[in-house]
Design a protein around this motif. Sequence first.
Motif, PDB file in Angstrom:
ATOM      1  N   ARG A  23      -7.535 129.961 -21.407  1.00  0.00           N
ATOM      2  CA  ARG A  23      -6.986 128.678 -20.946  1.00  0.00           C
ATOM      3  C   ARG A  23      -6.744 128.760 -19.444  1.00  0.00           C
ATOM      4  N   CYS A  24      -6.761 127.618 -18.794  1.00  0.00           N
ATOM      5  CA  CYS A  24      -6.458 127.544 -17.363  1.00  0.00           C
ATOM      6  C   CYS A  24      -5.049 128.105 -17.128  1.00  0.00           C
ATOM      7  N   SER A  25      -4.910 128.959 -16.105  1.00  0.00           N
ATOM      8  CA  SER A  25      -3.627 129.640 -15.880  1.00  0.00           C
ATOM      9  C   SER A  25      -2.583 128.790 -15.160  1.00  0.00           C
ATOM     10  N   ASN A  28       0.916 123.952 -15.659  1.00  0.00           N
ATOM     11  CA  ASN A  28       0.951 122.502 -15.846  1.00  0.00           C
ATOM     12  C   ASN A  28      -0.349 121.964 -16.426  1.00  0.00           C
ATOM     13  N   CYS A  29      -1.332 122.854 -16.634  1.00  0.00           N
ATOM     14  CA  CYS A  29      -2.644 122.397 -17.120  1.00  0.00           C
ATOM     15  C   CYS A  29      -2.953 123.049 -18.474  1.00  0.00           C
ATOM     16  N   GLY A  30      -3.384 124.299 -18.452  1.00  0.00           N
ATOM     17  CA  GLY A  30      -3.631 125.030 -19.697  1.00  0.00           C
ATOM     18  C   GLY A  30      -4.838 124.561 -20.489  1.00  0.00           C
ATOM     19  N   VAL A  31      -5.753 123.850 -19.831  1.00  0.00           N
ATOM     20  CA  VAL A  31      -6.931 123.331 -20.529  1.00  0.00           C
ATOM     21  C   VAL A  31      -7.821 124.483 -21.019  1.00  0.00           C
ATOM     22  N   ARG A  32      -8.531 124.259 -22.135  1.00  0.00           N
ATOM     23  CA  ARG A  32      -9.440 125.287 -22.671  1.00  0.00           C
ATOM     24  C   ARG A  32     -10.573 125.542 -21.688  1.00  0.00           C
ATOM     25  N   LEU A  81      -8.830 129.789 -13.386  1.00  0.00           N
ATOM     26  CA  LEU A  81      -8.442 128.373 -13.415  1.00  0.00           C
ATOM     27  C   LEU A  81      -9.592 127.502 -13.917  1.00  0.00           C
ATOM     28  N   CYS A  82      -9.260 126.285 -14.293  1.00  0.00           N
ATOM     29  CA  CYS A  82     -10.305 125.315 -14.594  1.00  0.00           C
ATOM     30  C   CYS A  82     -10.803 124.761 -13.247  1.00  0.00           C
ATOM     31  N   PRO A  83     -11.986 124.144 -13.223  1.00  0.00           N
ATOM     32  CA  PRO A  83     -12.535 123.671 -11.936  1.00  0.00           C
ATOM     33  C   PRO A  83     -11.588 122.715 -11.194  1.00  0.00           C
ATOM     34  N   SER A  84     -10.895 121.810 -11.920  1.00  0.00           N
ATOM     35  CA  SER A  84     -10.006 120.857 -11.240  1.00  0.00           C
ATOM     36  C   SER A  84      -8.831 121.561 -10.581  1.00  0.00           C
ATOM     37  N   CYS A  85      -8.216 122.493 -11.302  1.00  0.00           N
ATOM     38  CA  CYS A  85      -7.070 123.197 -10.734  1.00  0.00           C
ATOM     39  C   CYS A  85      -7.499 124.079  -9.567  1.00  0.00           C
ATOM     40  N   HIS A  86      -8.709 124.639  -9.665  1.00  0.00           N
ATOM     41  CA  HIS A  86      -9.225 125.460  -8.570  1.00  0.00           C
ATOM     42  C   HIS A  86      -9.312 124.619  -7.289  1.00  0.00           C
TER      43      HIS A  86
HETATM   44 ZN   LIG Z   1      -6.440 123.568 -14.962  1.00  0.00          ZN
END
Ligand SMILES: [Zn+2]
Length: 320
Positions: A23-25, A28-32, A81-86
């Motif tokens: 999951r995204c670290s 506030n996100c945690g998306v798969r 991270l997920c691409p958005s959080c990155h």
């Molecule tokens: Zn994320």
Amino acid sequence: MEKKFRGNVAAAKRLLLTRAGNRCSNPNCGVRLITDDGIPIAEICHIEAISEGGPRYNPEKIINKEDARKRIADLDNLIILCPSCHRLVDSDPIYYDADWLRTAREEHERKVLNQLESKSAPTSNKELNRTVTSFHQSLDIWRENIENGDEEFWQSLFKTNPKLIAQAIPNHIIQIGDKCYLGGKGAENKGGKVVDFLYATNFSKNFVVVEIKTPKTRLIGKEYRTCVFSPAEDLTGSIVQVLSYKTTLLKDFHSVQRDNSFQAFEPTCLVIAGNLEMEADDAGKRASFDLYRSNSNVLIITYDELFYKIESLLELLDEG
Ligand SMILES: [Zn+2]
């Protein structure tokens, strides 16, 4: 020693992915980090950029080229991270500074570990009730599909309720991703091997590699001598499969074996297959199978055994 980790970036990424529970670290996100189609979307982000001008670049840490080279795969300097959080954290490095990112990573990894504890050992009545309900629902589906020979079906049943598999393993476990890619160039490499399920036990932090067959998978083969039966080819094939996953896993994680997260690194291999009650219709077959199983270093549990185990557990809980 984590900070001395000098593996390559791909190995570091795999390790971080595992710790982050895929999951995204960003708490506030945690998306798969794997899409429903199985496409990995995880991005590795440098907490402190390794080249001048990059986000959170810290000139004190990088005096020369050798420092920069080491920092590339330095676990302490990486977050998954997920691409958005990155994009988000790199676009505002003042707010998302190095401390923010390290704290986020720690918090997220702790959350992943806590979740597995609460999942396998329900603390509140509410949670226990939820667990019991989901067990009942899964067993209903299971009962209706006892003749189903589709591996995908069984894999998805266990995926939606990993607690079912936990009943087959002596320790509490955590699921690490649905399909785990092993070998090759890492999690993003489609050429790698795909293990059905990969779990880690709570206590020892050991891995459990699981191969899921179906209740229709044959367990017992031809009669070899009078009353002596060899194991079925389907079963021995599954065992070789799960052992080869284990070998790949050990190879992949060799460089990080001393890391705290994987101190006791000796993966358990589990095969869920067949219906023993249906197949072992005489004493010779049963005895041959038991003999084979007790001498195998792969844990073999049959569908009827696992079903019975869960059913008994539910009876006990319903009475209570
Ligand atoms: Zn994320």
